[in-house]
Design a protein around this motif. Sequence first.
Motif, mmCIF file in Angstrom:
data_model
loop_
_atom_site.group_PDB
_atom_site.id
_atom_site.type_symbol
_atom_site.label_atom_id
_atom_site.label_comp_id
_atom_site.label_asym_id
_atom_site.label_seq_id
_atom_site.Cartn_x
_atom_site.Cartn_y
_atom_site.Cartn_z
ATOM 1 N N LEU A 79 -13.324 43.963 34.675
ATOM 2 C CA LEU A 79 -12.571 43.432 35.379
ATOM 3 C C LEU A 79 -11.113 44.533 35.457
ATOM 4 O O LEU A 79 -10.739 44.479 36.686
ATOM 5 N N SER A 135 -16.739 41.872 42.332
ATOM 6 C CA SER A 135 -16.908 41.160 41.239
ATOM 7 C C SER A 135 -17.941 40.455 40.810
ATOM 8 O O SER A 135 -18.558 40.500 39.622
ATOM 9 N N ARG A 141 -13.494 40.122 45.400
ATOM 10 C CA ARG A 141 -14.133 39.164 44.630
ATOM 11 C C ARG A 141 -15.641 39.180 44.976
ATOM 12 O O ARG A 141 -16.402 38.820 43.720
ATOM 13 N N THR A 191 -8.036 36.905 37.452
ATOM 14 C CA THR A 191 -8.914 36.377 37.598
ATOM 15 C C THR A 191 -9.028 35.175 38.272
ATOM 16 O O THR A 191 -10.109 34.645 38.803
ATOM 17 N N SER A 192 -7.812 34.669 38.463
ATOM 18 C CA SER A 192 -7.904 33.297 39.572
ATOM 19 C C SER A 192 -7.995 33.722 41.057
ATOM 20 O O SER A 192 -8.452 32.936 41.596
ATOM 21 N N TYR A 221 -6.105 25.488 32.386
ATOM 22 C CA TYR A 221 -6.283 26.704 33.006
ATOM 23 C C TYR A 221 -5.330 26.703 34.287
ATOM 24 O O TYR A 221 -4.610 27.839 34.631
ATOM 25 N N HIS A 266 -3.890 39.342 34.030
ATOM 26 C CA HIS A 266 -5.051 38.995 33.844
ATOM 27 C C HIS A 266 -5.527 37.714 34.317
ATOM 28 O O HIS A 266 -6.499 37.396 34.920
ATOM 29 N N GLN A 274 -12.199 36.272 39.984
ATOM 30 C CA GLN A 274 -13.101 35.543 39.267
ATOM 31 C C GLN A 274 -12.927 34.071 39.284
ATOM 32 O O GLN A 274 -13.040 33.571 38.055
ATOM 33 N N LYS A 276 -9.692 36.644 28.545
ATOM 34 C CA LYS A 276 -11.095 36.210 28.879
ATOM 35 C C LYS A 276 -10.839 35.342 30.181
ATOM 36 O O LYS A 276 -9.913 34.883 30.510
ATOM 37 N N ASN A 277 -12.022 35.247 30.719
ATOM 38 C CA ASN A 277 -12.256 34.741 32.071
ATOM 39 C C ASN A 277 -12.394 33.187 31.833
ATOM 40 O O ASN A 277 -12.334 32.921 30.576
ATOM 41 N N TYR A 278 -12.391 32.197 32.478
ATOM 42 C CA TYR A 278 -12.373 30.796 32.442
ATOM 43 C C TYR A 278 -13.617 30.281 31.759
ATOM 44 O O TYR A 278 -13.332 29.501 30.730
#
Length: 211
Positions: free
Chosen positions: A181, A174, A171, A109-110, A57, A105, A113, A25-27
């Motif tokens: 993603l 996104s 980015r 994401t870092s 995180y 992932h 996203q 999952k994202n943050y």
Amino acid sequence: MKKEEKTKRTRQRILEAALAEFGTKNYEKASVNAICAESQISKGLLYHNFKSKDELYLECVRVSCEKLMEHLQAHAGPTAGGPAGLRELLEARQDFFAQNPHYGHIFFTSLLQPPDHLLGQIQQVRGRFDDYLAQRYRALLGQIQLRRGVTMEQALDYMMDFQQMFNGYFRQRSQEDGGDLNALIQDHEAKLFHLLDRMLYGIARQGPETD
């Protein structure tokens, strides 16, 4: 069991659960409650080991970057010149992501996203990996003949600036698309080699060539 060892094991259980949660999952969507349930640790004990969701995180981002760097170091043979060396580096990177989807992932994401309030801290956490990447690029540049008037430092700065712009483009995509993603990551990795190759060796012929 000594207190220090027990604390270390508890922290590791929390971290492993967090890697699984942030690794899918994202943050924003990742949940501290889910991490507590997965690790079978109370929220109070989690916050005793990690002050906040942000700290947890960032530790996951650090671990993901460290694991990727270790993989690239372990698979770094004698530096090949030209496109072969670049392909070797990027293929080792893609192998790591295929073998370690949770780390991959979190890494992406870092990058693509990131939570806005953690941008500066993420950049610091990723700093060691970025330094290692610059070293690998420097080794690649050392295998090719630079144009007259272009120094090694200028060429390296150009490569790093180019990659930052490339990542910034994805980015922005996104943020605008809000799409899948995984599809964005695949597109990012598919284009990275070709764009770096074109940047290094150009698209125009310089003198006669044979096909």
